[in-house]
Write a protein that holds these residues in place. Structure first.
Motif, PDB file in Angstrom:
ATOM      1  N   GLY A  33       0.800  -1.224   0.000  1.00  0.00           N
ATOM      2  CA  GLY A  33       0.000   0.000   0.000  1.00  0.00           C
ATOM      3  C   GLY A  33       0.830   1.271   0.000  1.00  0.00           C
ATOM      4  N   TYR A  34       2.058   1.169  -0.504  1.00  0.00           N
ATOM      5  CA  TYR A  34       2.962   2.318  -0.541  1.00  0.00           C
ATOM      6  C   TYR A  34       3.537   2.501  -1.941  1.00  0.00           C
ATOM      7  CZ  TYR A  34       2.817   2.086   4.537  1.00  0.00           C
ATOM      8  OH  TYR A  34       2.395   2.073   5.838  1.00  0.00           O
ATOM      9  N   SER A  35       4.213   3.617  -2.126  1.00  0.00           N
ATOM     10  CA  SER A  35       4.895   3.873  -3.390  1.00  0.00           C
ATOM     11  C   SER A  35       6.274   3.226  -3.360  1.00  0.00           C
ATOM     12  CB  SER A  35       5.065   5.383  -3.598  1.00  0.00           C
ATOM     13  OG  SER A  35       5.959   5.902  -2.612  1.00  0.00           O
ATOM     14  N   GLU A  36       6.858   3.072  -4.540  1.00  0.00           N
ATOM     15  CA  GLU A  36       8.224   2.566  -4.604  1.00  0.00           C
ATOM     16  C   GLU A  36       9.183   3.515  -3.898  1.00  0.00           C
ATOM     17  OE1 GLU A  36      10.130   0.072  -8.000  1.00  0.00           O
ATOM     18  OE2 GLU A  36       8.629   1.385  -8.917  1.00  0.00           O
ATOM     19  N   ALA A  37       8.903   4.799  -3.946  1.00  0.00           N
ATOM     20  CA  ALA A  37       9.761   5.769  -3.263  1.00  0.00           C
ATOM     21  C   ALA A  37       9.806   5.481  -1.763  1.00  0.00           C
ATOM     22  CB  ALA A  37       9.257   7.189  -3.524  1.00  0.00           C
ATOM     23  N   MET A  38       8.671   5.107  -1.181  1.00  0.00           N
ATOM     24  CA  MET A  38       8.642   4.772   0.244  1.00  0.00           C
ATOM     25  C   MET A  38       9.471   3.515   0.501  1.00  0.00           C
ATOM     26  SD  MET A  38       7.781   5.375   3.333  1.00  0.00           S
ATOM     27  CE  MET A  38       6.396   6.483   3.457  1.00  0.00           C
ATOM     28  N   LEU A  39       9.367   2.545  -0.395  1.00  0.00           N
ATOM     29  CA  LEU A  39      10.168   1.332  -0.247  1.00  0.00           C
ATOM     30  C   LEU A  39      11.653   1.685  -0.227  1.00  0.00           C
ATOM     31  CD1 LEU A  39       9.632  -2.058  -1.935  1.00  0.00           C
ATOM     32  CD2 LEU A  39      11.863  -0.977  -2.114  1.00  0.00           C
ATOM     33  N   TYR A  40      12.074   2.538  -1.162  1.00  0.00           N
ATOM     34  CA  TYR A  40      13.486   2.903  -1.252  1.00  0.00           C
ATOM     35  C   TYR A  40      13.924   3.850  -0.132  1.00  0.00           C
ATOM     36  CZ  TYR A  40      14.008   0.351  -5.555  1.00  0.00           C
ATOM     37  OH  TYR A  40      14.074  -0.666  -6.481  1.00  0.00           O
ATOM     38  N   LYS A  41      12.978   4.395   0.584  1.00  0.00           N
ATOM     39  CA  LYS A  41      13.317   5.187   1.772  1.00  0.00           C
ATOM     40  C   LYS A  41      13.876   4.263   2.862  1.00  0.00           C
ATOM     41  CE  LYS A  41      11.309   8.116   5.311  1.00  0.00           C
ATOM     42  NZ  LYS A  41      10.083   8.589   5.918  1.00  0.00           N
ATOM     43  N   HIS A  42      13.395   3.027   2.895  1.00  0.00           N
ATOM     44  CA  HIS A  42      13.795   2.076   3.928  1.00  0.00           C
ATOM     45  C   HIS A  42      14.844   1.063   3.470  1.00  0.00           C
ATOM     46  CE1 HIS A  42      10.680   3.399   6.678  1.00  0.00           C
ATOM     47  NE2 HIS A  42       9.798   3.309   5.700  1.00  0.00           N
ATOM     48  N   PHE A  43      14.923   0.787   2.155  1.00  0.00           N
ATOM     49  CA  PHE A  43      15.788  -0.273   1.655  1.00  0.00           C
ATOM     50  C   PHE A  43      16.584   0.219   0.451  1.00  0.00           C
ATOM     51  CE2 PHE A  43      11.998  -2.067   3.539  1.00  0.00           C
ATOM     52  CZ  PHE A  43      12.555  -2.882   4.522  1.00  0.00           C
ATOM     53  N   ARG A  44      17.870  -0.157   0.407  1.00  0.00           N
ATOM     54  CA  ARG A  44      18.726   0.250  -0.716  1.00  0.00           C
ATOM     55  C   ARG A  44      18.276  -0.383  -2.019  1.00  0.00           C
ATOM     56  NH1 ARG A  44      22.677  -0.939   3.092  1.00  0.00           N
ATOM     57  NH2 ARG A  44      22.862  -2.987   2.138  1.00  0.00           N
ATOM     58  N   ASP A  45      17.902  -1.685  -1.943  1.00  0.00           N
ATOM     59  CA  ASP A  45      17.538  -2.422  -3.144  1.00  0.00           C
ATOM     60  C   ASP A  45      16.769  -3.677  -2.732  1.00  0.00           C
ATOM     61  OD1 ASP A  45      19.517  -4.163  -2.153  1.00  0.00           O
ATOM     62  OD2 ASP A  45      21.013  -3.497  -3.588  1.00  0.00           O
ATOM     63  N   LYS A  46      16.436  -4.500  -3.707  1.00  0.00           N
ATOM     64  CA  LYS A  46      15.655  -5.705  -3.431  1.00  0.00           C
ATOM     65  C   LYS A  46      16.450  -6.700  -2.581  1.00  0.00           C
ATOM     66  CE  LYS A  46      14.344  -8.713  -6.680  1.00  0.00           C
ATOM     67  NZ  LYS A  46      13.629  -9.342  -7.805  1.00  0.00           N
ATOM     68  N   THR A  47      17.758  -6.746  -2.743  1.00  0.00           N
ATOM     69  CA  THR A  47      18.573  -7.647  -1.927  1.00  0.00           C
ATOM     70  C   THR A  47      18.535  -7.232  -0.468  1.00  0.00           C
ATOM     71  OG1 THR A  47      20.023  -8.114  -3.806  1.00  0.00           O
ATOM     72  CG2 THR A  47      20.891  -8.617  -1.613  1.00  0.00           C
ATOM     73  N   ASP A  48      18.604  -5.949  -0.211  1.00  0.00           N
ATOM     74  CA  ASP A  48      18.496  -5.437   1.155  1.00  0.00           C
ATOM     75  C   ASP A  48      17.142  -5.818   1.751  1.00  0.00           C
ATOM     76  OD1 ASP A  48      19.303  -3.974   3.447  1.00  0.00           O
ATOM     77  OD2 ASP A  48      18.379  -2.146   2.676  1.00  0.00           O
ATOM     78  N   LEU A  49      16.112  -5.700   0.961  1.00  0.00           N
ATOM     79  CA  LEU A  49      14.766  -6.089   1.394  1.00  0.00           C
ATOM     80  C   LEU A  49      14.702  -7.598   1.637  1.00  0.00           C
ATOM     81  CD1 LEU A  49      11.829  -5.355   1.951  1.00  0.00           C
ATOM     82  CD2 LEU A  49      11.442  -5.304  -0.509  1.00  0.00           C
ATOM     83  N   PHE A  50      15.318  -8.398   0.778  1.00  0.00           N
ATOM     84  CA  PHE A  50      15.365  -9.853   0.940  1.00  0.00           C
ATOM     85  C   PHE A  50      16.023 -10.228   2.262  1.00  0.00           C
ATOM     86  CE2 PHE A  50      17.864 -13.793   0.223  1.00  0.00           C
ATOM     87  CZ  PHE A  50      16.812 -14.692   0.064  1.00  0.00           C
TER      88      PHE A  50
END
Length: 187
Positions: A33-50
């Motif tokens: 329920g967020y924008s990609e910008a919000m995701l990148y506010k918390h995580f550098r990339d998909k690996t960081d999120l993984f």
């Protein structure tokens, strides 16, 4: 729950359903329920999120192993091995659908491995090896025990059970007691 936690939970859901390779940051952000910008506010990339999904959304195998290694004699050896087997089974059952897609191409696997920077699938094996070494040092297992081989046998069996359950689209059999008892007999 804040935006970061919601994004991690959404990433776990999307990665379980689509695998790591097909889980895009756009779909993860939308699911949360967020924008990609919000995701990148918390995580550098998909690996960081993984890495966050592995640490926060899957059974806490690493934390349990660190605890057991720090103070191995607090519970009976069988209880500790049973705990490791249960957590190992749960960890691999939950992570298998996420991680398997990384093997879909050598390039994806190489890129992901390079970006993990020392984190990776070797850590649970190292944790079980360290724990068994601590038990050996306490004299609770045979002094000539090959702790690396024993750790590989236990986690390998957990991984195999997770693979079969995932492949057959079924709940895994609870084999933790049998796995712990067979390993204990050899220690």
């Amino acid at each position: 729950m804040g935006s970061r936690e919601e994004i991690v939970a959404a990433a776990a859901k999307v990665m379980r359903e689509q695998g790591y390779a097909h889980a895009t940051t756009k779909v993860i952000a939308q699911t949360a329920g967020y924008s990609e910008a919000m995701l990148y506010k918390h995580f550098r990339d998909k690996t960081d999120l993984f890495r966050s999904v592995l640490a926060e959304e899957l059974p806490a195998l690493g934390a349990a192993l660190a605890e057991l290694t720090a103070d191995p004699g607090q519970a009976p050896l069988r209880d500790n091995l049973l705990r490791v087997a249960r957590l190992g089974l749960a960890f691999y059952v939950d992570s298998f659908p996420i991680a398997v897609s990384m093997f879909s191409s050598r390039e994806l696997l190489r890129s992901h491995r390079d970006r993990l920077r020392g984190h990776g699938p070797h850590l649970p094996l190292k944790g079980v090896t360290d724990y068994l070494r601590a038990e050996r040092d306490l004299g609770r297992i045979k002094p000539d025990t090959d702790v690396e081989a024993a750790a590989a046998l236990l986690l390998g069996a957990c991984f195999q059970q997770a693979f079969l359950a995932t492949f057959e689209e079924r709940e895994p059999a609870d084999r933790a007691e049998q796995l712990a008892d067979v390993l204990l007999a050899g220690l």
